[in-house]
Every structure is written in structure tokens, then in C-alpha cells.
Design an enzyme around this catalytic site. Sequence first.
Site, mmCIF file in Angstrom:
data_model
loop_
_atom_site.group_PDB
_atom_site.id
_atom_site.type_symbol
_atom_site.label_atom_id
_atom_site.label_comp_id
_atom_site.label_asym_id
_atom_site.label_seq_id
_atom_site.Cartn_x
_atom_site.Cartn_y
_atom_site.Cartn_z
ATOM 1 N N ASP A 82 0.822 -1.171 0.027
ATOM 2 C CA ASP A 82 0.071 0.057 0.038
ATOM 3 C C ASP A 82 0.876 1.299 -0.150
ATOM 4 O OD1 ASP A 82 -2.512 1.362 0.092
ATOM 5 O OD2 ASP A 82 -2.587 1.511 2.285
ATOM 6 N N ASN B 46 1.212 3.287 -3.080
ATOM 7 C CA ASN B 46 1.584 4.060 -4.368
ATOM 8 C C ASN B 46 1.058 5.366 -4.533
ATOM 9 O OD1 ASN B 46 2.743 1.330 -4.600
ATOM 10 N ND2 ASN B 46 1.252 0.650 -5.961
ATOM 11 N N ARG C 107 -0.057 7.893 -2.665
ATOM 12 C CA ARG C 107 0.557 8.896 -1.666
ATOM 13 C C ARG C 107 1.965 9.015 -2.097
ATOM 14 N NH1 ARG C 107 -0.738 6.151 3.529
ATOM 15 N NH2 ARG C 107 -1.362 4.320 2.068
ATOM 16 N N TRP C 108 2.686 7.851 -2.436
ATOM 17 C CA TRP C 108 4.205 8.140 -3.026
ATOM 18 C C TRP C 108 4.121 9.009 -4.120
ATOM 19 C CZ3 TRP C 108 7.038 7.534 -7.635
ATOM 20 C CH2 TRP C 108 8.401 7.035 -7.479
ATOM 21 N N HIS D 287 1.871 3.671 -9.089
ATOM 22 C CA HIS D 287 1.714 2.232 -9.511
ATOM 23 C C HIS D 287 2.707 1.527 -10.207
ATOM 24 C CE1 HIS D 287 -2.013 2.342 -7.212
ATOM 25 N NE2 HIS D 287 -2.759 2.968 -8.185
ATOM 26 N N GLU E 72 -12.484 -4.502 -4.140
ATOM 27 C CA GLU E 72 -13.089 -3.100 -3.705
ATOM 28 C C GLU E 72 -12.216 -1.933 -4.686
ATOM 29 O OE1 GLU E 72 -12.330 -5.231 -1.160
ATOM 30 O OE2 GLU E 72 -14.498 -5.805 -0.684
ATOM 31 N N TRP F 276 -11.995 -1.792 -7.636
ATOM 32 C CA TRP F 276 -12.896 -1.300 -8.880
ATOM 33 C C TRP F 276 -13.714 0.011 -8.449
ATOM 34 C CZ3 TRP F 276 -11.543 -4.031 -12.898
ATOM 35 C CH2 TRP F 276 -11.260 -5.369 -12.988
ATOM 36 N N LEU G 238 9.871 -21.014 -4.626
ATOM 37 C CA LEU G 238 9.413 -20.033 -3.975
ATOM 38 C C LEU G 238 7.890 -20.113 -4.899
ATOM 39 C CD1 LEU G 238 8.838 -17.260 -2.632
ATOM 40 C CD2 LEU G 238 9.832 -16.026 -4.367
ATOM 41 N N ARG H 176 -4.664 -1.878 9.144
ATOM 42 C CA ARG H 176 -5.861 -2.366 8.947
ATOM 43 C C ARG H 176 -5.581 -3.556 8.067
ATOM 44 N NH1 ARG H 176 -7.566 2.703 7.311
ATOM 45 N NH2 ARG H 176 -7.247 3.192 4.996
ATOM 46 N N ILE H 177 -6.545 -4.473 7.859
ATOM 47 C CA ILE H 177 -6.402 -5.681 6.787
ATOM 48 C C ILE H 177 -6.982 -5.385 5.572
ATOM 49 C CG2 ILE H 177 -7.015 -8.206 6.828
ATOM 50 C CD1 ILE H 177 -4.543 -7.932 8.698
HETATM 51 C C1 IPE Z 1 -5.412 -2.747 0.001
HETATM 52 O O1 IPE Z 1 -5.049 -1.339 -0.156
HETATM 53 C C2 IPE Z 1 -5.507 -3.324 -1.103
HETATM 54 C C3 IPE Z 1 -4.363 -3.555 -1.836
HETATM 55 C C4 IPE Z 1 -3.128 -3.172 -1.479
HETATM 56 C C5 IPE Z 1 -4.108 -4.020 -3.208
HETATM 57 P P1 IPE Z 1 -6.321 -0.267 -0.313
HETATM 58 O O2 IPE Z 1 -5.530 1.138 -0.409
HETATM 59 O O3 IPE Z 1 -7.275 -0.588 -1.247
HETATM 60 O O4 IPE Z 1 -7.033 -0.222 1.325
HETATM 61 P P2 IPE Z 1 -7.710 0.685 2.081
HETATM 62 O O5 IPE Z 1 -8.806 1.244 0.927
HETATM 63 O O6 IPE Z 1 -6.727 1.877 2.373
HETATM 64 O O7 IPE Z 1 -8.268 0.033 3.120
HETATM 65 C C1 IPE Z 2 -1.719 0.160 -3.207
HETATM 66 O O1 IPE Z 2 -1.537 1.676 -3.200
HETATM 67 C C2 IPE Z 2 -1.928 -0.465 -4.582
HETATM 68 C C3 IPE Z 2 -3.478 -0.602 -4.759
HETATM 69 C C4 IPE Z 2 -4.402 -0.544 -4.124
HETATM 70 C C5 IPE Z 2 -3.643 -1.122 -6.118
HETATM 71 P P1 IPE Z 2 -2.625 2.679 -3.262
HETATM 72 O O2 IPE Z 2 -2.962 3.214 -4.643
HETATM 73 O O3 IPE Z 2 -3.517 2.323 -2.300
HETATM 74 O O4 IPE Z 2 -1.852 3.959 -2.586
HETATM 75 P P2 IPE Z 2 -2.515 4.842 -1.529
HETATM 76 O O5 IPE Z 2 -2.764 4.055 -0.384
HETATM 77 O O6 IPE Z 2 -3.780 5.649 -1.958
HETATM 78 O O7 IPE Z 2 -1.271 5.942 -1.199
HETATM 79 MG MG MG Z 3 -3.928 2.523 -0.331
#
Ligand code: IPE
Ligand code: IPE
Ligand code: MG
Length: 230
Positions: free
Chosen positions: A17, A19, A21-22, A34, A64, A66, A127, A184-185
Site C-alpha cells: 500500500d 503507491n 501517496r508516493w 503504481h 473493492e 474497482w 518459491l 488494517r487488513i
Molecule cells: C489494500 O489497499 C489493497 C491493496 C494493497 C491491493 P487499499 O488502499 O485498497 O486499502 P484501504 O482502502 O486503504 O483500506
Molecule cells: C496500493 O496503493 C495499490 C493498490 C491498492 C492497487 P494505493 O493505490 O492504495 O496507494 P495509497 O494508499 O492511495 O497511497
Molecule cells: Mg491504499
Amino acid sequence: MRILSDGRLSHIAIIMDGNGRWANKRGLPREVGHKYGAGAFRKIVEYCGDIGLRALTVYAFSTENWKRPEKEVNSILALLRQYVDECEKNLNKYPAYFHFIGDLSVFDETLRARIERIEEKTKDRPLTLNIAFNYGGRSEIARAFSRLAERGVREITQEDISAELYTAPCGDPDLIIRTGGDMRISNFLLWQAAYAELYFTDVLWPDFDEKELDKAIEDFYSRKRRFGGV
Ligand code: IPE
Ligand code: IPE
Ligand code: MG
């Protein structure tokens, strides 16, 4: 850092998680985040092969996700296609058994067939790489129940459920890492996480590297798992 041969750590799962914000921090569109995230992922897979890990499960796209703007979703799908192309071209060099977990019915038939071929050809690699794409823990559990119902199983045991999960061949993760700072999960490996050690880091996924993984592994080895005992 080598994985110890004592069997304590064989399966790591990662919620990749941060990408978006980075990219935001750099004034770039989320799609660029991404792309760099996909780079971090490639390095980590390679490293997990080098250090002797048995299974790595990565959360690439949730059921989610999508909900996101079409442009962003399309950029993630394009990265996935690019990765499949790359694996196909470098099958002999590919460091892992490529295994998709999640609902792949959203992909066209050609892509599904290509994925199946790569899965088949890499299945003897030491692996296992489970790529969770269009994956949700709740939908995985619901699917397991449906499959048991189809077979007419009425007295359902925990083992029956575990055996119907996508991860059945490699078992539960010992360690779940989440980058990006949220604790969170997010619907990842709900059943399998029952006794996993959880490790959260503020590092955003595109910045996560071998050193950061070493830190998580070291932290894991310093913990005492009791599984409800004393
Ligand atoms: C969880 O990250 C899903 C993936 C890393 C693929 P999200 O960015 O979708 O999760 P939430 O919305 O912060 O819970
Ligand atoms: C995780 O990074 C990748 C996916 C959920 C596909 P995010 O896109 O959720 O990045 P943040 O959490 O918005 O920074
Ligand atoms: Mg995220």
C-alpha cells in the site's frame, strides 16, 4: 538476510500500500506510483527467491479497488499485462511459481490462458508467488463454502474450509506486512491471518526494498508466537 532453516518463517504476505501517496508527494499522477510500485514488487520477488523463502503472497488489487477512477484501474490492469508478458518472455529466468489468487473471470480468455500456461510451466520453482488480484478475503471464504455445498459437505470443519481456499497448497502466512502506514487488513487473507504476526511500516510501497524486508524479517524472528498457549 537468509530465512532460517528452523521452519518458523516460510510464508510472507504483503499488503503493498501507498503507491498513490508516493506519487502525490512528488506531484505526479497516481498511475506513476503504481508503476514504481510494480518495480518494488519485482525486486522483492527476486529477493525472496534469493533468501530461500517458500511462499510470498502479495495483494495487488482488491475486489473493492474497482471503485477507483477508470483511468487508475486501467493503469493497474496494464501493469499486470506487462508483467504477464515479461514472465512469458523470461520463463526460464523467472524466479518463482507464478500463481494467481482471486476471481480471474474478469479477464479475457486469452489472458487467462496465458496465465494458466505460466502457472503450469513454473510450478516446480521453490518459491510460490501468490498474486492476489481481484481478491477479497470474504469472497474467498464465501467461495469456499459454495464449493463445499456443491460437494454436499454438511458437517463443515475448519480443515474443510482451509482446503478450499486459494492458498491451500502453501498454508497460512507466518508474517503479514502492510506498508503505507495504515493499520488494517482491508479484506486480505481474513481466514489465514488468524495467527499471523502483523508488521506495519510507514514506508510507502514504492520505497520498500530488500533492507526494509530484512527489518520485517528480523522483527518477526524476535517475536514469541504462542498460538494461544503459554
Ligand atoms: C489494500 O489497499 C489493497 C491493496 C494493497 C491491493 P487499499 O488502499 O485498497 O486499502 P484501504 O482502502 O486503504 O483500506
Ligand atoms: C496500493 O496503493 C495499490 C493498490 C491498492 C492497487 P494505493 O493505490 O492504495 O496507494 P495509497 O494508499 O492511495 O497511497
Ligand atoms: Mg491504499
